[in-house]
Design a protein around this motif. Structure first.
Motif, PDB file in Angstrom:
ATOM      1  N   THR A   1       0.790  -1.103  -0.089  1.00  0.00           N
ATOM      2  CA  THR A   1       0.009   0.073  -0.042  1.00  0.00           C
ATOM      3  C   THR A   1       0.789   1.257  -0.037  1.00  0.00           C
ATOM      4  O   THR A   1       0.356   2.371  -0.065  1.00  0.00           O
ATOM      5  CB  THR A   1      -1.007   0.028   1.349  1.00  0.00           C
ATOM      6  OG1 THR A   1      -0.131  -0.179   2.437  1.00  0.00           O
ATOM      7  CG2 THR A   1      -1.783  -0.874   0.830  1.00  0.00           C
TER       8      THR A   1
ATOM      9  N   LYS B   1       6.179  -1.622  -5.920  1.00  0.00           N
ATOM     10  CA  LYS B   1       5.007  -1.623  -6.509  1.00  0.00           C
ATOM     11  C   LYS B   1       3.843  -1.529  -5.731  1.00  0.00           C
ATOM     12  O   LYS B   1       3.745  -2.045  -4.570  1.00  0.00           O
ATOM     13  CB  LYS B   1       4.766  -2.808  -7.535  1.00  0.00           C
ATOM     14  CG  LYS B   1       5.675  -2.957  -8.669  1.00  0.00           C
ATOM     15  CD  LYS B   1       5.425  -4.263  -9.285  1.00  0.00           C
ATOM     16  CE  LYS B   1       5.593  -5.625  -8.882  1.00  0.00           C
ATOM     17  NZ  LYS B   1       7.145  -5.624  -7.983  1.00  0.00           N
ATOM     18  N   LEU B   2       2.655  -0.550  -6.118  1.00  0.00           N
ATOM     19  CA  LEU B   2       1.480  -0.472  -5.224  1.00  0.00           C
ATOM     20  C   LEU B   2       0.478  -1.645  -5.529  1.00  0.00           C
ATOM     21  O   LEU B   2       0.871  -2.296  -6.809  1.00  0.00           O
ATOM     22  CB  LEU B   2       0.800   0.570  -5.614  1.00  0.00           C
ATOM     23  CG  LEU B   2       1.794   2.059  -4.967  1.00  0.00           C
ATOM     24  CD1 LEU B   2       0.862   3.098  -5.556  1.00  0.00           C
ATOM     25  CD2 LEU B   2       1.698   1.933  -3.579  1.00  0.00           C
ATOM     26  N   ILE B   3      -0.231  -2.020  -4.821  1.00  0.00           N
ATOM     27  CA  ILE B   3      -1.196  -3.112  -5.026  1.00  0.00           C
ATOM     28  C   ILE B   3      -2.130  -2.804  -6.407  1.00  0.00           C
ATOM     29  O   ILE B   3      -2.656  -3.843  -6.934  1.00  0.00           O
ATOM     30  CB  ILE B   3      -2.089  -3.433  -3.985  1.00  0.00           C
ATOM     31  CG1 ILE B   3      -2.988  -2.392  -3.546  1.00  0.00           C
ATOM     32  CG2 ILE B   3      -1.150  -4.131  -2.822  1.00  0.00           C
ATOM     33  CD1 ILE B   3      -3.980  -2.774  -2.321  1.00  0.00           C
ATOM     34  N   THR B   4      -2.372  -1.442  -6.814  1.00  0.00           N
ATOM     35  CA  THR B   4      -2.923  -1.177  -7.834  1.00  0.00           C
ATOM     36  C   THR B   4      -1.884  -1.368  -9.243  1.00  0.00           C
ATOM     37  O   THR B   4      -2.540  -1.185 -10.174  1.00  0.00           O
ATOM     38  CB  THR B   4      -3.373   0.280  -7.746  1.00  0.00           C
ATOM     39  OG1 THR B   4      -2.110   1.113  -7.416  1.00  0.00           O
ATOM     40  CG2 THR B   4      -4.445   0.461  -6.664  1.00  0.00           C
ATOM     41  N   ASP B   5      -0.677  -1.513  -8.817  1.00  0.00           N
ATOM     42  CA  ASP B   5       0.096  -1.653  -9.845  1.00  0.00           C
ATOM     43  C   ASP B   5       0.215  -3.182 -10.708  1.00  0.00           C
ATOM     44  O   ASP B   5       0.842  -3.451 -11.795  1.00  0.00           O
ATOM     45  CB  ASP B   5       1.595  -1.134  -9.692  1.00  0.00           C
ATOM     46  CG  ASP B   5       1.633   0.234  -9.377  1.00  0.00           C
ATOM     47  OD1 ASP B   5       0.936   1.115  -9.983  1.00  0.00           O
ATOM     48  OD2 ASP B   5       2.578   0.799  -8.511  1.00  0.00           O
TER      49      ASP B   5
ATOM     50  N   GLU C   1      -5.021  -8.570 -11.578  1.00  0.00           N
ATOM     51  CA  GLU C   1      -5.865  -9.129 -10.916  1.00  0.00           C
ATOM     52  C   GLU C   1      -5.180 -10.681 -10.476  1.00  0.00           C
ATOM     53  O   GLU C   1      -4.487 -11.135 -11.335  1.00  0.00           O
ATOM     54  CB  GLU C   1      -7.214  -9.379 -11.511  1.00  0.00           C
ATOM     55  CG  GLU C   1      -7.984  -8.364 -11.462  1.00  0.00           C
ATOM     56  CD  GLU C   1      -9.554  -8.468 -11.886  1.00  0.00           C
ATOM     57  OE1 GLU C   1     -10.033  -9.788 -11.694  1.00  0.00           O
ATOM     58  OE2 GLU C   1     -10.216  -7.632 -12.428  1.00  0.00           O
TER      59      GLU C   1
ATOM     60  N   LEU D   1      -6.466  -7.037  -0.998  1.00  0.00           N
ATOM     61  CA  LEU D   1      -6.610  -7.238  -2.424  1.00  0.00           C
ATOM     62  C   LEU D   1      -7.669  -8.410  -2.788  1.00  0.00           C
ATOM     63  O   LEU D   1      -7.388  -9.572  -2.054  1.00  0.00           O
ATOM     64  CB  LEU D   1      -4.910  -7.713  -2.944  1.00  0.00           C
ATOM     65  CG  LEU D   1      -4.707  -7.661  -4.271  1.00  0.00           C
ATOM     66  CD1 LEU D   1      -4.718  -6.251  -4.913  1.00  0.00           C
ATOM     67  CD2 LEU D   1      -3.318  -8.196  -4.300  1.00  0.00           C
TER      68      LEU D   1
END
Length: 136
Positions: free
Chosen positions: A38, A67-71, A74, A90
């Protein structure tokens, strides 16, 4: 199609990065490895980089970055490293917490112990996936 596994912790700079490298080394044929957090650090923990290179010959500085979890894409499986606070969330089909101590600020021996624990757990995870013992 191989499942995608995300190794996550808050800063994505040490244990999760080690797990990504070890996952790519020992389980590439079974699952795709990612790591994220995060928050991010400007660089991966250099003690972790040193130990992974020493034990496995892998230079995380050349192949990985924070890296961010949005990077990441899925994923099917989330492995929490052991945050001791609020681990990132996540969405996934399966999740487990490995509860590993953060070796940051400790000596090389602690980093080696964590790397070897991660290796053991990655191999176990790969075996469970291969033998369809996971609900994904």
């Amino acid at each position: 199609m191989k499942p995608k596994v995300a190794f996550i912790c808050v800063h994505n700079s040490c244990r999760s990065q080690m797990a990504e490298a070890i996952g790519k080394l020992f389980a590439l044929d079974v699952f795709d490895s990612y790591s994220a957090g995060t928050e991010i650090k400007p660089q991966i923990n250099q003690d972790a980089v040193k130990i992974i290179k020493e034990i496995y010959g892998v230079d995380m500085n050349k192949k990985q970055y924070s890296k961010l979890i949005t990077d990441i894409p899925e994923v099917d499986i989330v492995i929490k490293m052991g945050c001791n606070v609020n681990c990132p969330y996540l969405p996934c089909k399966y999740e487990e917490d490995w509860g590993l101590e953060d070796p940051t600020g400790k000596g090389d021996e602690e980093f080696r112990k964590i790397a070897l624990k991660i290796e053991q757990k990655v191999k176990d995870l790969a075996e469970r996936i291969k033998n369809n013992r996971m609900l994904i």
